[in-house]
Design an enzyme around this catalytic site. Sequence first.
Site, mmCIF file in Angstrom:
data_model
loop_
_atom_site.group_PDB
_atom_site.id
_atom_site.type_symbol
_atom_site.label_atom_id
_atom_site.label_comp_id
_atom_site.label_asym_id
_atom_site.label_seq_id
_atom_site.Cartn_x
_atom_site.Cartn_y
_atom_site.Cartn_z
ATOM 1 C CG ASP A 307 108.615 -65.799 -101.709
ATOM 2 O OD1 ASP A 307 107.760 -66.267 -100.934
ATOM 3 O OD2 ASP A 307 108.667 -66.095 -102.922
ATOM 4 N N GLY A 326 110.972 -72.689 -103.582
ATOM 5 C CA GLY A 326 111.132 -71.834 -102.407
ATOM 6 C C GLY A 326 112.453 -72.022 -101.703
HETATM 7 ZN ZN LIG Z 1 104.556 -65.788 -104.449
#
Ligand SMILES: [Zn+2]
Length: 427
Positions: A307, A326
């Site tokens: 990710d 993130g």
């Molecule tokens: Zn995601």
Amino acid sequence: MNNEMVLTGAKIVDPVTGYFGPADIHIADHKIFRVDKKKKRASAKGAMNLKGLYLCPGFIDMHVHLREPGREDEETIQSGAEAAVAGGFTAVACMPNTEPALDSAEGIKFVIERARAARARVYPVGAITVGRKGETLAPMLEMADTGAVAFSDDGSGLQNGHLMRRALEYLRAIDLPIISHCEYSDLASGGVMNESFTSTVLGMKGIPPIAEELMVARDIMLAEYTGGRVHIAHVSTCGSVELIRRAKRARVRVTAEATPHHFTLTDELIRSFNTNLKVNPPLRTRKDVDAIKKGLKEGIIDVIATDHAPHSIEEKEMEFDYAPCGMIGLETAIGLVVTELIKKRILSWPEAVAKMTVNPARILNLPGGTFEVGAPADFTVIDPTLEWVVSKDDFRSLSKNSPFIGRKLTGRAVMTIVGGEIVHSLI
Ligand SMILES: [Zn+2]
């Protein structure tokens, strides 16, 4: 034949047979030509000696964000591929939450064309709905024809169950999966971290595990109902692991992935207010981390995916509540897998490597991930005992948003080979 090479001296980690021992790999015409497990080692000229190292099929990361088009200041297809090969990944699948979203055949074509000059193989994932808005289905079959390998509205969950049903039905015919970012936004609404004791102490709005689990349950039921194939992205809770376990037992066509940060870090670290720890789904509790490790061990979680989510320093320098979610992950993944899973005897080498090679390849119908003769000559060479400290200056990614900077890890990709060409080397 051109592009001939022999890789000798390494222990090969074969994720398909479980073989973990010496072998010579012969490469010709950018493909695997022969695998030689005989005792007599190649001494031919041109043989590359990899003594003391482990040789794996090239790693495949099926969940990365490359930010092109739209945020080329944070990452491009080119720079993301550089980060990939530096981390030992020979192929990545990139998510469609770019600006604009990859929701058309033109968008998919753009990525494929840009990827021609990249050092790693890049496979685009198309959006399920137009603009990832969750309102109308995007032309998925056209995108599949152009080269999309899966479909996802990643970045947010597809709230509309009817559209998820239809998407699974359409894709069943061509056997491509939906990659589901499971999160009900009404349940998650406003949350910035896991809802837990720590969020209460810090006075932060929490995202409860049920926001993820309810959609995992829905998508499993829809996969069973439609006969379609669903892949659960970045599993973060104990309850999700249990739902997937039950679904697999019932032979539903479901697969799942976990990220290195979700099997390494807990929400307690957020007491530091380090915005690089803000991710979606959020870091959870020790109990969840342990369940994910158990899920990896038992094969409930098929894939380790990063990710990889680049963000600029300016964006991450905001207050925790306002910073985007993130962290980057391509260049720290193998170090975390070795340090947290292999050294701690959660996974064996072949088990760990399977989750980064053959399993994602099968889920996305990609070539590679094995030592089969005729497969692309994509390899990752690991120094299994190399200790190194994660340094911001070493990142090839255009973004530096990693909470692992300064952390000591064991195991690093010291060479990456794509199609028989060395694209990264520390030796
Ligand atoms: Zn995601």
